[in-house]
Design an enzyme around this catalytic site. Sequence first.
Site, PDB file in Angstrom:
ATOM      1  N   ALA A  64       1.966  -5.540  -0.570  1.00  0.00           N
ATOM      2  CA  ALA A  64       2.351  -6.714  -1.353  1.00  0.00           C
ATOM      3  C   ALA A  64       3.856  -6.626  -1.573  1.00  0.00           C
ATOM      4  O   ALA A  64       4.447  -5.547  -1.496  1.00  0.00           O
ATOM      5  CB  ALA A  64       1.612  -6.690  -2.674  1.00  0.00           C
ATOM      6  N   GLY A 107      -1.168  -3.561   0.117  1.00  0.00           N
ATOM      7  CA  GLY A 107      -1.782  -4.857   0.420  1.00  0.00           C
ATOM      8  C   GLY A 107      -1.954  -5.089   1.914  1.00  0.00           C
ATOM      9  O   GLY A 107      -2.838  -5.856   2.324  1.00  0.00           O
ATOM     10  N   GLU A 110      -5.090  -3.464   2.694  1.00  0.00           N
ATOM     11  CA  GLU A 110      -6.139  -4.264   2.045  1.00  0.00           C
ATOM     12  C   GLU A 110      -6.397  -5.569   2.788  1.00  0.00           C
ATOM     13  O   GLU A 110      -7.543  -6.007   2.899  1.00  0.00           O
ATOM     14  CB  GLU A 110      -5.754  -4.522   0.582  1.00  0.00           C
ATOM     15  CG  GLU A 110      -5.764  -3.236  -0.227  1.00  0.00           C
ATOM     16  CD  GLU A 110      -5.091  -3.380  -1.576  1.00  0.00           C
ATOM     17  OE1 GLU A 110      -3.866  -3.598  -1.610  1.00  0.00           O
ATOM     18  OE2 GLU A 110      -5.783  -3.291  -2.593  1.00  0.00           O
ATOM     19  N   GLU A 130       0.127   2.815  -3.637  1.00  0.00           N
ATOM     20  CA  GLU A 130       0.467   2.208  -4.933  1.00  0.00           C
ATOM     21  C   GLU A 130       0.695   3.242  -6.035  1.00  0.00           C
ATOM     22  O   GLU A 130       1.464   3.009  -6.958  1.00  0.00           O
ATOM     23  CB  GLU A 130      -0.648   1.237  -5.369  1.00  0.00           C
ATOM     24  CG  GLU A 130      -0.747  -0.029  -4.543  1.00  0.00           C
ATOM     25  CD  GLU A 130      -1.635   0.090  -3.314  1.00  0.00           C
ATOM     26  OE1 GLU A 130      -2.004   1.222  -2.918  1.00  0.00           O
ATOM     27  OE2 GLU A 130      -1.967  -0.969  -2.749  1.00  0.00           O
TER      28      GLU A 130
HETATM   29  N1  CAA Z   1       7.778  -5.169  -0.587  1.00  0.00           N
HETATM   30  C1  CAA Z   1       9.006  -5.696  -0.499  1.00  0.00           C
HETATM   31  N2  CAA Z   1       9.892  -5.307   0.432  1.00  0.00           N
HETATM   32  C2  CAA Z   1       9.519  -4.353   1.287  1.00  0.00           C
HETATM   33  C3  CAA Z   1       8.246  -3.764   1.247  1.00  0.00           C
HETATM   34  C4  CAA Z   1       7.349  -4.210   0.239  1.00  0.00           C
HETATM   35  N3  CAA Z   1       6.096  -3.742   0.144  1.00  0.00           N
HETATM   36  N4  CAA Z   1       8.179  -2.825   2.221  1.00  0.00           N
HETATM   37  C5  CAA Z   1       9.357  -2.840   2.856  1.00  0.00           C
HETATM   38  N5  CAA Z   1      10.155  -3.757   2.300  1.00  0.00           N
HETATM   39  C6  CAA Z   1      11.554  -4.093   2.674  1.00  0.00           C
HETATM   40  C7  CAA Z   1      12.513  -3.026   2.254  1.00  0.00           C
HETATM   41  O1  CAA Z   1      12.878  -3.179   0.893  1.00  0.00           O
HETATM   42  C8  CAA Z   1      13.650  -3.259   3.189  1.00  0.00           C
HETATM   43  O2  CAA Z   1      14.399  -4.362   2.740  1.00  0.00           O
HETATM   44  P1  CAA Z   1      16.020  -4.290   2.674  1.00  0.00           P
HETATM   45  O3  CAA Z   1      16.434  -4.164   4.113  1.00  0.00           O
HETATM   46  O4  CAA Z   1      16.385  -5.582   2.061  1.00  0.00           O
HETATM   47  O5  CAA Z   1      16.355  -3.087   1.883  1.00  0.00           O
HETATM   48  C9  CAA Z   1      12.942  -3.687   4.476  1.00  0.00           C
HETATM   49  O6  CAA Z   1      11.649  -4.107   4.084  1.00  0.00           O
HETATM   50  C10 CAA Z   1      12.777  -2.544   5.468  1.00  0.00           C
HETATM   51  O7  CAA Z   1      12.143  -1.467   4.799  1.00  0.00           O
HETATM   52  P2  CAA Z   1      12.717   0.035   4.800  1.00  0.00           P
HETATM   53  O8  CAA Z   1      14.204   0.023   4.911  1.00  0.00           O
HETATM   54  O9  CAA Z   1      12.127   0.732   3.612  1.00  0.00           O
HETATM   55  O10 CAA Z   1      12.067   0.565   6.163  1.00  0.00           O
HETATM   56  P3  CAA Z   1      11.739   2.076   6.561  1.00  0.00           P
HETATM   57  O11 CAA Z   1      11.391   2.047   7.991  1.00  0.00           O
HETATM   58  O12 CAA Z   1      12.803   2.998   6.079  1.00  0.00           O
HETATM   59  O13 CAA Z   1      10.402   2.447   5.685  1.00  0.00           O
HETATM   60  C11 CAA Z   1       8.212   2.036   4.798  1.00  0.00           C
HETATM   61  C12 CAA Z   1       9.212   1.816   5.965  1.00  0.00           C
HETATM   62  C13 CAA Z   1       7.820   3.510   4.714  1.00  0.00           C
HETATM   63  C14 CAA Z   1       6.973   1.194   5.082  1.00  0.00           C
HETATM   64  C15 CAA Z   1       8.878   1.604   3.454  1.00  0.00           C
HETATM   65  O14 CAA Z   1       9.437   0.303   3.630  1.00  0.00           O
HETATM   66  C16 CAA Z   1       7.956   1.553   2.290  1.00  0.00           C
HETATM   67  O15 CAA Z   1       7.595   2.577   1.755  1.00  0.00           O
HETATM   68  N6  CAA Z   1       7.545   0.331   1.857  1.00  0.00           N
HETATM   69  C17 CAA Z   1       6.743   0.131   0.677  1.00  0.00           C
HETATM   70  C18 CAA Z   1       5.281   0.535   0.936  1.00  0.00           C
HETATM   71  C19 CAA Z   1       4.464   0.316  -0.325  1.00  0.00           C
HETATM   72  O16 CAA Z   1       4.686   0.948  -1.349  1.00  0.00           O
HETATM   73  N7  CAA Z   1       3.480  -0.590  -0.252  1.00  0.00           N
HETATM   74  C20 CAA Z   1       2.641  -0.924  -1.372  1.00  0.00           C
HETATM   75  C21 CAA Z   1       3.182  -2.120  -2.103  1.00  0.00           C
HETATM   76  S1  CAA Z   1       2.338  -2.477  -3.628  1.00  0.00           S
HETATM   77  C22 CAA Z   1       0.903  -3.206  -3.137  1.00  0.00           C
HETATM   78  O17 CAA Z   1       0.654  -3.455  -1.990  1.00  0.00           O
HETATM   79  C23 CAA Z   1      -0.055  -3.510  -4.265  1.00  0.00           C
HETATM   80  C24 CAA Z   1      -1.410  -3.946  -3.806  1.00  0.00           C
HETATM   81  O18 CAA Z   1      -2.378  -3.257  -3.933  1.00  0.00           O
HETATM   82  C25 CAA Z   1      -1.624  -5.229  -3.238  1.00  0.00           C
END
Ligand code: CAA
Length: 256
Positions: A64, A107, A110, A130
């Site tokens: 998400a 998400g 999911e 999460e």
């Molecule tokens: N939400 C918003 N933006 C996100 C995102 C997310 N879930 N995942 C990645 N992005 C964005 C980053 O902020 C980044 O944007 P900027 O260039 O503007 O900084 C862009 O996408 C590229 O991401 P990274 O630079 O982080 O890419 P990476 O290759 O270094 O890492 C990754 C990849 C390991 C997937 C890392 O992006 C990451 O950990 N993302 C978050 C994963 C996460 O925590 N997901 C759970 C979200 S909460 C949820 O989903 C709740 C639910 O139950 C529904």
Amino acid sequence: MTDVILVEQVERVVKITLNRPDALNALNLEVMEAVASALEQYDRDPNVGCFVITGSEKAFAAGADIKEMQDKTATDMLNADWFAGWDRLSRIRTPILAAVNGYALGGGCELAMMCDVIYAGDRAKFGQPEIKLGVIPGMGGSQRLTKAVGKYKAMDMILTGRMMDATEAERCNLAARVFDAASLVDEVMNIAKEIAGFGKLSVMAGKEAVNRALEGGLTEGVLFERRSFHGLFSSHDQKEGMSAFSEKRDAKFKGE
Ligand code: CAA
């Protein structure tokens, strides 16, 4: 502004591609609305027999959209019933196949699990991270992951937030099959075309019956399946499918 999803119909298959490359296909409200609306639009179309949802080679969806949620209060989340729009996917009767390359996190994992089958590219990574954000899954992950992989693997994933690779996902029944990442979408489109080539009534009945197994007791589920099986004997496609078998020819299904 670019579209957050791309929708393409190929023969009887509708492919939905998540298209927020700069955010690794993070699922914001706009994506939720777009995906649910596209599925609803085509679900009742007799010329559509299967959906495929996919992302990019780097990310199916990295979760998400954290940036959209980070400043919300509990009151905001409750008032908006945040994520409730995703429940619209559970009312889609046409099968939905997930073709997962790259990250399917939070998400994203999911959303894949809301689909009817998950096919993974060999470099896919699944996870529910999460816990690292101070929350828990909110789009059904604690329920669907536990039903898919069992309590102990689900606890391991949800409490540590670690990722699992495609091999592990297949071994623990999260992914049905694993394909080479580069050919994944083509392979899944071919599977979707095969499913879409069968009679839509029986395909929808099969989906509904399998889902019953997850939601009710065995006795009730077996009875539901049997009644649904009986009902199909009033369809053209049952007569055609069984006649074609006896006559040693290919069946011509009409979805009636
Ligand atoms: N939400 C918003 N933006 C996100 C995102 C997310 N879930 N995942 C990645 N992005 C964005 C980053 O902020 C980044 O944007 P900027 O260039 O503007 O900084 C862009 O996408 C590229 O991401 P990274 O630079 O982080 O890419 P990476 O290759 O270094 O890492 C990754 C990849 C390991 C997937 C890392 O992006 C990451 O950990 N993302 C978050 C994963 C996460 O925590 N997901 C759970 C979200 S909460 C949820 O989903 C709740 C639910 O139950 C529904």
